[in-house]
Design a protein around this motif. Structure first.
Motif, PDB file in Angstrom:
ATOM      1  N   GLU A 124      28.975  16.756  39.630  1.00 26.27           N
ATOM      2  CA  GLU A 124      28.887  15.812  40.756  1.00 26.27           C
ATOM      3  C   GLU A 124      27.766  16.209  41.714  1.00 26.27           C
ATOM      4  OE1 GLU A 124      33.390  14.125  41.437  1.00 26.27           O
ATOM      5  OE2 GLU A 124      32.449  15.265  43.020  1.00 26.27           O
ATOM      6  N   VAL A 125      27.746  17.505  42.043  1.00 27.99           N
ATOM      7  CA  VAL A 125      26.743  17.978  42.991  1.00 27.99           C
ATOM      8  C   VAL A 125      25.342  17.837  42.406  1.00 27.99           C
ATOM      9  CG1 VAL A 125      25.951  19.966  44.318  1.00 27.99           C
ATOM     10  CG2 VAL A 125      28.385  19.589  44.000  1.00 27.99           C
ATOM     11  N   THR A 126      25.215  18.228  41.132  1.00 28.14           N
ATOM     12  CA  THR A 126      23.900  18.167  40.500  1.00 28.14           C
ATOM     13  C   THR A 126      23.427  16.717  40.406  1.00 28.14           C
ATOM     14  OG1 THR A 126      24.559  20.086  39.227  1.00 28.14           O
ATOM     15  CG2 THR A 126      22.594  18.947  38.469  1.00 28.14           C
ATOM     16  N   TYR A 127      24.337  15.825  40.075  1.00 31.02           N
ATOM     17  CA  TYR A 127      23.972  14.417  39.936  1.00 31.02           C
ATOM     18  C   TYR A 127      23.499  13.862  41.281  1.00 31.02           C
ATOM     19  CZ  TYR A 127      24.046   9.640  38.238  1.00 31.02           C
ATOM     20  OH  TYR A 127      23.679   8.379  37.876  1.00 31.02           O
ATOM     21  N   LEU A 128      24.248  14.202  42.328  1.00 30.62           N
ATOM     22  CA  LEU A 128      23.895  13.714  43.665  1.00 30.62           C
ATOM     23  C   LEU A 128      22.514  14.220  44.094  1.00 30.62           C
ATOM     24  CD1 LEU A 128      25.579  12.202  46.059  1.00 30.62           C
ATOM     25  CD2 LEU A 128      25.471  14.453  47.113  1.00 30.62           C
ATOM     26  N   LYS A 129      22.223  15.474  43.693  1.00 27.36           N
ATOM     27  CA  LYS A 129      20.923  16.051  44.016  1.00 27.36           C
ATOM     28  C   LYS A 129      19.794  15.317  43.287  1.00 27.36           C
ATOM     29  CE  LYS A 129      21.028  21.053  44.662  1.00 27.36           C
ATOM     30  NZ  LYS A 129      20.907  22.268  43.864  1.00 27.36           N
ATOM     31  N   LYS A 130      20.031  15.036  41.993  1.00 30.24           N
ATOM     32  CA  LYS A 130      18.992  14.412  41.164  1.00 30.24           C
ATOM     33  C   LYS A 130      18.872  12.918  41.437  1.00 30.24           C
ATOM     34  CE  LYS A 130      18.444  18.213  38.706  1.00 30.24           C
ATOM     35  NZ  LYS A 130      17.288  19.054  38.949  1.00 30.24           N
ATOM     36  N   ALA A 131      19.984  12.292  41.761  1.00 34.19           N
ATOM     37  CA  ALA A 131      19.965  10.836  41.968  1.00 34.19           C
ATOM     38  C   ALA A 131      20.720  10.477  43.241  1.00 34.19           C
ATOM     39  CB  ALA A 131      20.601  10.140  40.761  1.00 34.19           C
ATOM     40  N   PRO A 132      20.128  10.829  44.409  1.00 33.77           N
ATOM     41  CA  PRO A 132      20.868  10.658  45.671  1.00 33.77           C
ATOM     42  C   PRO A 132      21.269   9.217  45.985  1.00 33.77           C
ATOM     43  CG  PRO A 132      18.615  11.460  46.046  1.00 33.77           C
ATOM     44  CD  PRO A 132      18.803  11.408  44.576  1.00 33.77           C
ATOM     45  N   ASN A 133      20.576   8.255  45.371  1.00 26.17           N
ATOM     46  CA  ASN A 133      20.907   6.868  45.706  1.00 26.17           C
ATOM     47  C   ASN A 133      21.938   6.237  44.780  1.00 26.17           C
ATOM     48  OD1 ASN A 133      19.048   6.959  47.800  1.00 26.17           O
ATOM     49  ND2 ASN A 133      17.373   6.545  46.353  1.00 26.17           N
ATOM     50  N   SER A 166      25.712   6.235  42.764  1.00 22.01           N
ATOM     51  CA  SER A 166      27.064   6.738  43.022  1.00 22.01           C
ATOM     52  C   SER A 166      27.756   7.036  41.692  1.00 22.01           C
ATOM     53  CB  SER A 166      27.859   5.730  43.838  1.00 22.01           C
ATOM     54  OG  SER A 166      27.977   4.549  43.101  1.00 22.01           O
ATOM     55  N   VAL A 167      28.740   7.905  41.784  1.00 24.03           N
ATOM     56  CA  VAL A 167      29.473   8.299  40.581  1.00 24.03           C
ATOM     57  C   VAL A 167      30.927   7.919  40.766  1.00 24.03           C
ATOM     58  CG1 VAL A 167      30.102  10.253  39.118  1.00 24.03           C
ATOM     59  CG2 VAL A 167      27.958  10.295  40.374  1.00 24.03           C
ATOM     60  N   LYS A 168      31.525   7.401  39.720  1.00 23.19           N
ATOM     61  CA  LYS A 168      32.954   7.036  39.794  1.00 23.19           C
ATOM     62  C   LYS A 168      33.792   8.287  40.003  1.00 23.19           C
ATOM     63  CE  LYS A 168      35.490   4.147  37.172  1.00 23.19           C
ATOM     64  NZ  LYS A 168      35.867   3.475  35.934  1.00 23.19           N
ATOM     65  N   ASN A 212      35.964  11.331  39.785  1.00 20.63           N
ATOM     66  CA  ASN A 212      36.353  12.208  38.660  1.00 20.63           C
ATOM     67  C   ASN A 212      35.708  11.855  37.316  1.00 20.63           C
ATOM     68  OD1 ASN A 212      37.878  13.856  40.200  1.00 20.63           O
ATOM     69  ND2 ASN A 212      39.856  12.998  39.627  1.00 20.63           N
ATOM     70  N   ALA A 213      34.566  11.171  37.368  1.00 22.36           N
ATOM     71  CA  ALA A 213      33.938  10.713  36.116  1.00 22.36           C
ATOM     72  C   ALA A 213      33.611  11.877  35.186  1.00 22.36           C
ATOM     73  CB  ALA A 213      32.665   9.938  36.431  1.00 22.36           C
ATOM     74  N   PHE A 214      33.220  13.015  35.756  1.00 26.14           N
ATOM     75  CA  PHE A 214      32.785  14.126  34.900  1.00 26.14           C
ATOM     76  C   PHE A 214      33.938  14.931  34.301  1.00 26.14           C
ATOM     77  CE2 PHE A 214      28.997  13.244  37.478  1.00 26.14           C
ATOM     78  CZ  PHE A 214      28.073  13.078  36.454  1.00 26.14           C
ATOM     79  N   GLN A 215      35.171  14.491  34.590  1.00 31.17           N
ATOM     80  CA  GLN A 215      36.316  15.107  33.903  1.00 31.17           C
ATOM     81  C   GLN A 215      36.493  14.483  32.530  1.00 31.17           C
ATOM     82  OE1 GLN A 215      39.957  15.138  36.153  1.00 31.17           O
ATOM     83  NE2 GLN A 215      39.039  16.272  37.830  1.00 31.17           N
ATOM     84  N   ASN A 216      35.703  13.451  32.289  1.00 26.68           N
ATOM     85  CA  ASN A 216      35.770  12.762  31.012  1.00 26.68           C
ATOM     86  C   ASN A 216      34.415  12.939  30.327  1.00 26.68           C
ATOM     87  OD1 ASN A 216      35.208  10.450  29.219  1.00 26.68           O
ATOM     88  ND2 ASN A 216      37.268   9.811  29.827  1.00 26.68           N
ATOM     89  N   ILE A 217      34.430  13.536  29.131  1.00 28.94           N
ATOM     90  CA  ILE A 217      33.174  13.880  28.464  1.00 28.94           C
ATOM     91  C   ILE A 217      32.333  12.631  28.164  1.00 28.94           C
ATOM     92  CG2 ILE A 217      32.222  14.809  26.294  1.00 28.94           C
ATOM     93  CD1 ILE A 217      32.924  16.984  28.255  1.00 28.94           C
ATOM     94  N   GLU A 218      32.976  11.547  27.682  1.00 32.63           N
ATOM     95  CA  GLU A 218      32.198  10.336  27.348  1.00 32.63           C
ATOM     96  C   GLU A 218      31.544   9.728  28.587  1.00 32.63           C
ATOM     97  OE1 GLU A 218      35.260  10.581  25.884  1.00 32.63           O
ATOM     98  OE2 GLU A 218      34.746  10.648  23.741  1.00 32.63           O
ATOM     99  N   ALA A 268      28.795  12.026  29.939  1.00 37.27           N
ATOM    100  CA  ALA A 268      27.614  12.027  29.068  1.00 37.27           C
ATOM    101  C   ALA A 268      26.725  10.819  29.371  1.00 37.27           C
ATOM    102  CB  ALA A 268      28.050  12.022  27.610  1.00 37.27           C
ATOM    103  N   LYS A 269      27.380   9.701  29.667  1.00 33.20           N
ATOM    104  CA  LYS A 269      26.633   8.473  29.891  1.00 33.20           C
ATOM    105  C   LYS A 269      25.772   8.566  31.165  1.00 33.20           C
ATOM    106  CE  LYS A 269      27.091   3.511  29.587  1.00 33.20           C
ATOM    107  NZ  LYS A 269      26.025   3.390  30.573  1.00 33.20           N
ATOM    108  N   TYR A 270      26.353   9.164  32.203  1.00 37.22           N
ATOM    109  CA  TYR A 270      25.588   9.319  33.449  1.00 37.22           C
ATOM    110  C   TYR A 270      24.294  10.114  33.209  1.00 37.22           C
ATOM    111  CZ  TYR A 270      29.191   7.472  36.559  1.00 37.22           C
ATOM    112  OH  TYR A 270      30.063   6.650  37.206  1.00 37.22           O
ATOM    113  N   TRP A 271      24.412  11.214  32.443  1.00 40.22           N
ATOM    114  CA  TRP A 271      23.216  12.039  32.206  1.00 40.22           C
ATOM    115  C   TRP A 271      22.215  11.328  31.302  1.00 40.22           C
ATOM    116  CZ3 TRP A 271      23.421  14.960  36.000  1.00 40.22           C
ATOM    117  CH2 TRP A 271      24.556  15.686  36.356  1.00 40.22           C
TER     118      TRP A 271
END
Ligand code: ZN
Ligand code: ZN
Length: 333
Positions: A226-235, A237-239, A241-247, A250-253
């Motif tokens: 979550e933190v890394t994503y926010l840093k790389k793509a500050p604008n 948003s992430v659903k 607990n999305a990263f508790q689910n591998i699928e 993976a899609k976000y990255w």
């Protein structure tokens, strides 16, 4: 008649405030709350570290990075309790002044007169002694800032040090992995020690440590992502607990970098990380009892619906190694 009461009211008016101490939890942490109305994130901070801030210093919200002077971080519960105590305190003082006024008046009345007047004050409250405002129970996830050494505690995910704003995702993740590896390493020792008292307890204690460690891996990974994503793509948003689910994760990255877990792990490793995340999901939501969803999603034919999954030390060590590979790739990005 009520000289005491007049004096008291004057005194209250001139002082205009009372101070009520705020209690800390058993670990010495103070409750704090973000004053940004959209956020209201609650966290804790070590009291010694908080006390280093002076009145005009600015503190930051670990979740939304809202900035505000150190005076404006009281939680709603603290303000409510403070108000309640303040009311009781003044009520007690006023009531005791009323009682004293009535007593003085009555004692001055002569017994010889034809009409006897006496004053009675009823419905009064006793004096209230100011107690420290109570604290909420301890929070599990503790973080120490690498830059300013501030110690704070949170539930779930947070990103910033409340004193210096440093984004602490990387060291928190590394700390969590070390803690988990230490626990797993010490399982044989713990088992042996508890077995000398009770064999059943040794088994349940060790199983509980192993299972919670699996959960801790997923929480640490989720937070790091979550933190890394926010840093790389500050604008973006992430659903929740999305990263508790591998699928989902993976899609976000993939969308961001054009590559993802499929490229960073081989097929066996990817299948293993998916399986372990699904096992953790079962522990969190069905107390480990297998359901059809698990069998389908984890592609695990070794269990039938209704069985309870078994987690071993190796499962946790494998998951630590796999998520370290993934976070290693993310750190390079
Ligand atoms: Zn906030
Ligand atoms: Zn800091």
């Amino acid at each position: 008649m009520f000289e005491e009461l007049k004096r008291l009211i004057k005194d209250i008016e001139s002082k205009n405030r009372i101070s009520i101490p705020i209690g800390v939890d058993n670990e010495g942490y103070l409750d704090r709350e973000c004053s940004n109305e959209d956020c209201l994130f609650q966290f804790k901070i070590n009291q010694d570290d908080w006390d280093k801030l002076s009145k005009n210093d600015v503190a930051l919200c670990p979740l939304c990075r809202h900035e505000a002077e150190s005076e404006s971080w009281h939680s709603k519960e603290q303000l409510d309790e403070g108000l309640e105590q303040g009311k009781k305190y003044y009520q007690g003082l006023i009531d005791s002044a009323l009682i004293k006024g009535a007593k003085d008046f009555n004692s001055k009345q002569s017994n010889n007169g034809f009409v006897k007047i006496s004053v009675k004050v009823s419905g009064t409250k006793p004096l209230h002694y100011i107690m420290p405002i109570s604290s909420k129970e301890e929070m599990q996830l503790k973080i120490q800032c690498k830059i300013c050494n501030t110690r704070y505690a949170i539930i779930g995910s947070a990103f910033f040090c409340p004193c210096c704003g440093h984004n602490s995702a990387e060291e928190t993740f590394d700390n969590s992995m070390k803690k988990i590896q230490d626990k797993i390493k010490n399982i044989p020792l713990i088992r042996k020690a508890v077995e000398t008292i009770n064999k059943d307890e040794a088994e349940t204690t060790c199983r509980s440590i192993i299972e919670t460690s699996l959960g801790e891996c997923v929480v640490a990974f989720q937070r790091f992502c979550e933190v890394t994503y926010l840093k790389k793509a500050p604008n973006k948003s992430v659903k929740f607990n999305a990263f508790q689910n591998i699928e989902f994760g993976a899609k976000y990255w993939k969308d961001l970098f054009g590559e993802s877990y499929e490229e960073w792990l081989n097929n066996n490793e990817l299948a293993r990380v998916k399986l372990l995340f699904q096992k953790r999901h079962l522990l969190a939501h069905t107390e480990g009892i297998v359901d059809q969803k698990y069998i389908d999603k984890a592609n695990d034919g070794s269990y039938k619906v209704g069985q309870r999954i078994v987690i071993k030390e190796k499962d946790v060590s494998d998951l630590v190694n796999l998520i370290k590979i993934l976070t290693g790739k993310l750190k390079e990005k």
